[in-house]
Design an enzyme around this catalytic site. Structure first.
Site, PDB file in Angstrom:
ATOM      1  N   GLU A  75     -10.099  -6.307  -5.268  1.00 40.86           N
ATOM      2  CA  GLU A  75      -9.247  -5.750  -6.976  1.00 40.86           C
ATOM      3  C   GLU A  75      -8.511  -6.830  -6.699  1.00 40.86           C
ATOM      4  OE1 GLU A  75      -7.220  -1.955  -5.820  1.00 40.86           O
ATOM      5  OE2 GLU A  75      -8.712  -2.138  -4.537  1.00 40.86           O
ATOM      6  N   CYS A 109      -2.183 -10.379  -8.977  1.00 45.96           N
ATOM      7  CA  CYS A 109      -2.209  -9.912  -7.759  1.00 45.96           C
ATOM      8  C   CYS A 109      -3.425 -10.074  -6.870  1.00 45.96           C
ATOM      9  CB  CYS A 109      -1.739  -8.958  -7.626  1.00 45.96           C
ATOM     10  SG  CYS A 109      -1.819  -7.573  -5.802  1.00 45.96           S
ATOM     11  N   CYS A 166      -9.128  -3.652   4.609  1.00 46.21           N
ATOM     12  CA  CYS A 166      -7.806  -4.750   5.939  1.00 46.21           C
ATOM     13  C   CYS A 166      -8.162  -3.564   6.957  1.00 46.21           C
ATOM     14  CB  CYS A 166      -7.077  -4.257   5.986  1.00 46.21           C
ATOM     15  SG  CYS A 166      -5.332  -5.131   6.459  1.00 46.21           S
ATOM     16  N   CYS A 194      -1.923   0.246   7.955  1.00 43.07           N
ATOM     17  CA  CYS A 194      -0.410   0.333   7.630  1.00 43.07           C
ATOM     18  C   CYS A 194      -1.096   1.987   6.979  1.00 43.07           C
ATOM     19  CB  CYS A 194      -0.312  -0.136   7.173  1.00 43.07           C
ATOM     20  SG  CYS A 194       0.419  -2.021   6.296  1.00 43.07           S
ATOM     21  N   CYS A 206      -0.624   3.142   3.465  1.00 47.37           N
ATOM     22  CA  CYS A 206      -2.278   2.676   2.410  1.00 47.37           C
ATOM     23  C   CYS A 206      -3.422   2.317   2.695  1.00 47.37           C
ATOM     24  CB  CYS A 206      -1.501   0.906   3.015  1.00 47.37           C
ATOM     25  SG  CYS A 206      -2.946  -0.269   2.248  1.00 47.37           S
ATOM     26  N   LEU A 241       8.090  -4.900   5.067  1.00 50.19           N
ATOM     27  CA  LEU A 241       8.485  -3.836   6.121  1.00 50.19           C
ATOM     28  C   LEU A 241       8.879  -3.074   6.717  1.00 50.19           C
ATOM     29  CD1 LEU A 241      11.400  -4.911   8.115  1.00 50.19           C
ATOM     30  CD2 LEU A 241      12.700  -3.988   6.575  1.00 50.19           C
ATOM     31  N   CYS A 284      -2.770  -0.689  -3.255  1.00 48.63           N
ATOM     32  CA  CYS A 284      -3.589  -1.358  -2.805  1.00 48.63           C
ATOM     33  C   CYS A 284      -4.958  -0.227  -2.571  1.00 48.63           C
ATOM     34  CB  CYS A 284      -3.517  -2.743  -2.811  1.00 48.63           C
ATOM     35  SG  CYS A 284      -2.597  -2.482  -0.477  1.00 48.63           S
TER      36      CYS A 284
END
Ligand code: SF4
Length: 369
Positions: A108, A121, A128, A132, A135, A234, A352
């Protein structure tokens, strides 16, 4: 042979190998990146015989736009189809891509226009490996690294599509799918062309690379002479909290991450940005805010972007308005520059990885235009 993604030096060498003078490589470089002329048959500053040779022996490949999602705030979210490629885990070992999406990855890119500038972006990996918990991309796993050409194409394509309405300033943020510092060489090859004044020509202060905290990558980036600004995702105020939300923290705990940030060189007005997604009832208490302020205390020029959670299919809640304000005020009172940012394009799935995951799961979603 693919031309997109090649550096000026590579294009010059290619021209020499094709029996042309090296300066033809400079012309190709300018045509591809500064002029966004992807049909070199129409580059009339090149001799006709050379154009024919280029057409026969080379390609310029842009990703397929599988879908465009138009947000009511003017943002355009692109779902881009890429060819097959290789996948690597966080140790750099090749892994087998997930079966459903092996035939072609999707990534994307989001184009966000505003009065003063446009911000793009981009993704640096398909899927990935970082995992996380908040996400959607993490649920895809790592599919593969993007090439320098695929990274640049996500910038060139929307710029060309919106060329009639562009403002002079373009910002690029590496905050889409993937962890940029786990695809270091391809990302930096793309940055070399993006930040080169005779390439795409953005100023380094207008490009931001966001990382989950890959400490060796941050240390490597610190040594580059021309590099984007650094942002750290963070999202937690203690190791215990971050170990859960971002398991990469077990490998690179806050002590190591913050030491790498402290040592990261900054220009006279450059800040490291710490992004903090506020998850209602998870990391948004007053005590969290005080701990974040303490983490920031000794790092030099930093700022904190607070991003209230965007409701989606993951089991997290939006923080309350009062909670957002309280968090923000505590940081300011402690002398930490802080900003609250609401993600744009909320109506076209702004977290995302949501579009690519929707495609994998064959879920329904709304195409507004
Ligand atoms: S937030 Fe970024 S680093 Fe973490 S899993 Fe998602 S894409 Fe990867």
């Amino acid at each position: 042979m693919e031309l997109l993604g090649k550096s000026r030096e590579e294009l010059r060498a290619l021209c020499v190998a094709m029996g042309e003078p090296a300066y033809r490589g400079d012309q190709l470089y300018r045509a591809l990146y500064a002029e966004r002329n992807f049909d070199l048959a129409r580059a009339t500053n090149l001799p006709a015989a050379f154009r024919e040779k280029l057409a026969a022996e080379t390609t310029v490949t842009l990703p397929i736009v599988r879908q465009r999602y138009m947000s009511t705030d003017g943002s355009v979210r692109y779902l881009l189809g890429l060819g097959e490629g290789k996948a690597f885990n966080t140790e750099g070992t090749e892994v087998t891509a997930k079966k459903k999406i092996k035939k072609g990855a999707s990534v994307e890119a989001v184009f966000m226009p505003s009065e003063a500038r446009q911000t793009i972006c981009i993704s640096t990996q398909a899927g990935c490996a970082v995992d996380c918990q908040f996400c959607m991309t993490a649920q895809l796993g790592l599919i593969r690294n993007l090439t320098a050409a695929e990274i640049l194409a996500q910038i060139l394509l929307p710029l060309e599509e919106h060329k009639e309405t562009l403002t002079p300033q373009t910002n690029v943020v590496l905050m889409g799918q993937g962890e940029p510092l786990l695809n270091y060489d391809n990302v930096m090859a793309a940055m070399g062309i993006l930040l080169d004044q005779s390439g795409i020509g953005l100023a380094p202060k207008h490009v931001t690379l966001s990382t989950s905290g890959i400490v060796p990558g941050i240390e490597r980036l610190a040594k580059e002479t021309r590099r984007p600004k650094l942002a750290i995702s963070l999202n937690a105020s203690s190791d215990a909290q971050r170990d859960v939300l971002m398991p990469i923290n077990k490998k690179y705990p806050l002590r190591k991450l913050l030491a790498a940030c402290k040592a990261f060189p900054r220009g006279s007005r450059e800040y490291i940005t710490f992004e903090y997604v506020l998850l209602g009832g998870v990391n948004d208490t007053a005590e969290d805010a005080r701990r974040v302020a303490r983490l920031m205390a000794d790092l030099g020029r930093v700022k904190v972007n607070l991003i209230p959670w965007n409701p989606g299919s993951l089991p997290y809640k939006e923080p309350s308005e009062d909670g957002i304000e309280r968090f923000h005020k505590i940081l300011l009172d402690k002398g930490v520059p802080a900003f609250t940012r609401y993600s744009r394009g909320r109506d076209v799935m702004a977290a995302c990885g949501q579009l690519a995951l929707s495609e994998v799961n064959s879920q329904q979603f709304t195409v507004l235009s």
